[in-house]
Design a protein around this motif. Sequence first.
Motif, PDB file in Angstrom:
ATOM      1  N   UNK A   1       0.850  -1.177   0.000  1.00  0.00           N
ATOM      2  CA  UNK A   1       0.000   0.000   0.000  1.00  0.00           C
ATOM      3  C   UNK A   1       0.880   1.219   0.000  1.00  0.00           C
ATOM      4  N   UNK A   2       0.277   2.381  -0.113  1.00  0.00           N
ATOM      5  CA  UNK A   2       1.040   3.609  -0.171  1.00  0.00           C
ATOM      6  C   UNK A   2       1.830   3.781   1.117  1.00  0.00           C
ATOM      7  N   UNK A   3       3.153   3.783   0.985  1.00  0.00           N
ATOM      8  CA  UNK A   3       3.998   3.976   2.141  1.00  0.00           C
ATOM      9  C   UNK A   3       4.027   2.794   3.084  1.00  0.00           C
ATOM     10  N   UNK A   4       3.549   1.637   2.651  1.00  0.00           N
ATOM     11  CA  UNK A   4       3.502   0.461   3.517  1.00  0.00           C
ATOM     12  C   UNK A   4       4.595  -0.518   3.143  1.00  0.00           C
TER      13      UNK A   4
ATOM     14  N   UNK B   1       9.975  -5.921   2.406  1.00  0.00           N
ATOM     15  CA  UNK B   1      10.688  -4.857   1.702  1.00  0.00           C
ATOM     16  C   UNK B   1      10.232  -3.511   2.269  1.00  0.00           C
ATOM     17  N   UNK B   2      11.145  -2.640   2.675  1.00  0.00           N
ATOM     18  CA  UNK B   2      10.729  -1.348   3.236  1.00  0.00           C
ATOM     19  C   UNK B   2      10.090  -0.464   2.176  1.00  0.00           C
ATOM     20  N   UNK B   3       9.268   0.501   2.580  1.00  0.00           N
ATOM     21  CA  UNK B   3       8.649   1.412   1.616  1.00  0.00           C
ATOM     22  C   UNK B   3       9.704   2.170   0.822  1.00  0.00           C
ATOM     23  N   UNK B   4       9.424   2.421  -0.455  1.00  0.00           N
ATOM     24  CA  UNK B   4      10.370   3.136  -1.301  1.00  0.00           C
ATOM     25  C   UNK B   4      10.429   4.612  -0.892  1.00  0.00           C
ATOM     26  N   UNK B   5      11.611   5.163  -0.907  1.00  0.00           N
ATOM     27  CA  UNK B   5      11.821   6.564  -0.523  1.00  0.00           C
ATOM     28  C   UNK B   5      11.733   7.445  -1.772  1.00  0.00           C
ATOM     29  N   UNK B   6      10.537   7.961  -2.045  1.00  0.00           N
ATOM     30  CA  UNK B   6      10.344   8.815  -3.213  1.00  0.00           C
ATOM     31  C   UNK B   6      10.972  10.189  -2.994  1.00  0.00           C
ATOM     32  N   UNK B   7      11.425  10.789  -4.105  1.00  0.00           N
ATOM     33  CA  UNK B   7      12.043  12.108  -4.062  1.00  0.00           C
ATOM     34  C   UNK B   7      11.075  13.163  -4.596  1.00  0.00           C
ATOM     35  N   UNK B   8      11.520  14.427  -4.584  1.00  0.00           N
ATOM     36  CA  UNK B   8      10.816  15.519  -5.231  1.00  0.00           C
ATOM     37  C   UNK B   8      11.492  15.804  -6.567  1.00  0.00           C
TER      38      UNK B   8
ATOM     39  N   UNK C   1       7.330  -0.874  -6.829  1.00  0.00           N
ATOM     40  CA  UNK C   1       7.004  -2.078  -6.083  1.00  0.00           C
ATOM     41  C   UNK C   1       8.096  -3.124  -6.311  1.00  0.00           C
ATOM     42  N   UNK C   2       7.904  -4.287  -5.723  1.00  0.00           N
ATOM     43  CA  UNK C   2       8.861  -5.380  -5.928  1.00  0.00           C
ATOM     44  C   UNK C   2       8.954  -5.751  -7.402  1.00  0.00           C
ATOM     45  N   UNK C   3       7.821  -5.737  -8.107  1.00  0.00           N
ATOM     46  CA  UNK C   3       7.822  -6.076  -9.538  1.00  0.00           C
ATOM     47  C   UNK C   3       8.655  -5.070 -10.327  1.00  0.00           C
TER      48      UNK C   3
END
Length: 328
Positions: A78-81, A154-161, A216-218
């Motif tokens: 999920x978002x941020x999960x 897998x930890x949540x992905x760290x999105x940038x700006x 995501x993992x995919x």
Amino acid sequence: MAGNSKRAGAVRKAGSKKGAQVGTGGHSRKGLQGKGPTPKAEDRTYHPAHQRKVAAEKRVAAGRRPGGPGGRGAGRKGAGATEVVAGRNAVLEALRAEMPVEGIYLTAHLDSDDRTREILEIAHTRSHPMFEASRLDLDKITDGAVHQGVAMKVPPYDYKDSEDLLDVAAEAGEPALIVALDNITDPRNLGAVLRSAGAFGAHGVLVPERRAAGVTASAWKVSAGAAARVPVARATNLARELAELKKSGCFVVGLDAGGDMQVGELAYATDPLVLVVGSEGKGLSRLVRETCDAVVSIPIAAATESLNAAVAAGITLYEVAKQRGESS
């Protein structure tokens, strides 16, 4: 003995004479009214349906999918999960792709094969945290997916700006090259674009926050490790974010079948550039197309209706890299 009235210690209340009493019909009228309609099964706390309803609500609150068992390699996300990768092949592929790891879970008496041995070898080499779990625990962790005794968080992905992507270009001393994705919902396409972006020197990928594929993992596995090197930024509103990038000095070029010019004629390749790629079916959305300084297309055989978004992005990124190499 005829009755209990003469039993030693028996006490009869006053007025408790057996038989009919005056006005007794009114005494039981309240009992005849009943308790109203029977509640639904899911509203009765003792009923299994209620327990299933509560469990579903907890899954939704935790960002998990509301459905039941998933397929091989499925997991919660999920978002941020935290996302879960399940199954020996899926976990091994994720480790080979150098996906970040929060923890690896294995059953106590795991059947050893080539896959599990390589999983353990990689985990030990990279010092990934490993935990022993029962099959029941793994069923809960993977939300019922086929895990074969192995799962990985897998930890949540760290999105940038988008500004972070411009900073990457500035630090490299190069004109910015950013790939923006419009209407791309398949994470495998995102992964393939990341792979091409890494191969041809792009400084990052920009994706919409809603109704779009995320890392995501995919996506990570398809990127073949590029997701670890190429940052991904999220935009609340893609058209608005593109307008802000134009204010920062970037040219915005859309890639669409009905382009004004062919990709080989791209005039902004050596300038700070944002390349916007639409989906194979929908193409560019109206607002995004209107934001573009130019729209280019890739010439293809008439028998082929359109190219996959990731393939089109790779071809265009190659052309940009080629023109930049010639000008340097």
